[in-house]
Design an enzyme around this catalytic site. Sequence first.
Site, PDB file in Angstrom:
ATOM      1  N   GLY B  51       0.827  -1.200   0.000  1.00  0.00           N
ATOM      2  CA  GLY B  51       0.000   0.000   0.000  1.00  0.00           C
ATOM      3  C   GLY B  51       0.854   1.240   0.000  1.00  0.00           C
ATOM      4  N   CYS B  52       2.171   1.068  -0.071  1.00  0.00           N
ATOM      5  CA  CYS B  52       3.071   2.199  -0.078  1.00  0.00           C
ATOM      6  C   CYS B  52       3.278   2.724   1.336  1.00  0.00           C
ATOM      7  CB  CYS B  52       2.550   3.297  -1.002  1.00  0.00           C
ATOM      8  SG  CYS B  52       3.806   4.473  -1.425  1.00  0.00           S
ATOM      9  N   GLN B  53       2.262   3.337   1.929  1.00  0.00           N
ATOM     10  CA  GLN B  53       2.457   3.915   3.267  1.00  0.00           C
ATOM     11  C   GLN B  53       2.191   2.900   4.368  1.00  0.00           C
ATOM     12  OE1 GLN B  53       1.816   7.670   4.427  1.00  0.00           O
ATOM     13  NE2 GLN B  53       1.976   8.633   2.450  1.00  0.00           N
TER      14      GLN B  53
END
Lengths: 406, 142
Positions: B51-53
């Site tokens: 989700g990247c973050q």
Amino acid sequence: MTNFPIDKIRLDFPILQRKVNGKPLVYLDNAATSQTPKQVIDCIVEYYSLYNANIHRGVHTLSQEATDAYEAAREKIRVHFNAKHREEIIFTSGTTEGINLVAHGFSKRLKKGDEVIVSALEHHSNIVPWQMMCEETGAKLRVLPMLPNGELDMNAYADLVNANTKLVFVNHISNALGTINPIKQIIEKAKKVGAAVLIDGAQAAPHIKADVQDLDVDFYVVSAHKMCGPTGVGVLFGKKTWLEKLHPYQGGGEMIDQVSFEQTTYAGLPHKFEAGTPNICGGIAFGAAIDYMNTIGFEAIAQYEHDLLVKATQALLEIDGLKIYGTAKEKTSVISFNIEGIHPYDIGTIVDKLGIAVRTGHHCAQPIMDYYKIPGTVRASFAFYNTFEEVEALVQAVKKAKEMLS
Amino acid sequence: MNTIKEIQEEIVDEFSMFDDWMQRYEYMIELGKSLPLIEEQYKTDDYKIKGCQSQVWVHADFQDGQVVFTADSDAIITKGIIALLVRSFSHQKPEDIIAADTQFIDEIGLKEHLSPTRANGLVSMIKQLKMYAIAYQAKANN
Ligand SMILES: Cc1ncc(COP(=O)(O)O)c(C=O)c1O
């Protein structure tokens, strides 16, 4: 700082009046993009209301006015960065394009056995284009390592530079940590072996007035949107001798001298690197942004922002479990931090609910996060239009987030 | 067993007791903290949604014609929302999961968390839940 005209300055920025989630906006994501003063907004409105036209081609009045304004902006930017010649200022869509332009040019010049040096503190924009260049040419990418406090390891740099070094690319200021890198030293050392140096000035431009002649740098790249200008425009400074040697980046209108199906000859600088209709309004507004910042004065800005940084650092460190990443002796008004046991994304989400805009994540600098073995940080970055009250609002919001999340 | 719609209405009802965002978030954070959502053995790259973050892990099982989901995240607010999603989608028939929507997240004032640009992995996670349901349905029909 006593006589910094902060109240007057804030009136220049319409966006600072808005509310977010019912709270007054506290904008602390300036390292990602800065806000725009009405002097720059007016310049954009005026362009589209009075003299929107294509440049360098029409003989009609509007085209002439637009061309004059665009070239006047180029001149302002030249003066600001103290470039020797106007042809050394190439308009781009931003820092990223400036870097790609130079990397593309060097793709035609480097060969196997050549070495290039990148710092561990770079934004992905100043890593990936060079990796692509290395893949194409077989040149070797070597990494100038960082130290735990977020400074570059200058002893390691001395060992890295050798007769095969052809290029060095380092940012002036790290966007993730705020470190101000000793670029003058880096450039001097590279010159000794005849290597060219590109400095990514995206983060420095809003804080420091760089003098490219004094630095004796080969390439310096910036984005307007980090220094009160619009998005989608920036500038590449390149030494004339280099720009003359480098192959054009894109083909198209504006960049040609003569075109036939057998052969095309390229226009002279700077047009050789400015194919197609540029962001005319953006370039003109970039000039207005530089005027605006110079009216306030870079020395006054640096002093005021330093005071904000000191105050924010002290107050945040009083929060139990809070750790700041990047504690270089020379740094700008950027604070990257985490609170033990809490994910930065959660902190960012809660403080946003309280009206405070910070950035969370890896800040397009994954190698730095890997170095610290963290998924990301919360980053608050201050500009000259932020206030001490906003610093306090940040501290209170972070305390509240910590209370809710632990 | 309640239908997905009924469970989602129940959640909307629970959230209507809260007066402001802070209470809603405190509740979600509680949910995120209290639920052990996934077994450690599934917290690996094979089950991870980037989700990247924030990162999300999802695991699915098929028991008595129903899909059973477990999931987790490294960020607690994301985990709270996962708890709500799992509560409404788990122990349901594949065809019901495929047909269901996540409108209830908007209704409880958490819409921004399901924005495709939010980079928290939740939108991909919902896609993944549906993919599992489609796969189990295909398997059951064979
Ligand atoms: C150090 C640095 N380099 C490059 C960039 C890329 O700038 P742009 O997206 O304007 O091309 C940024 C912007 O975040 C930056 O901070």
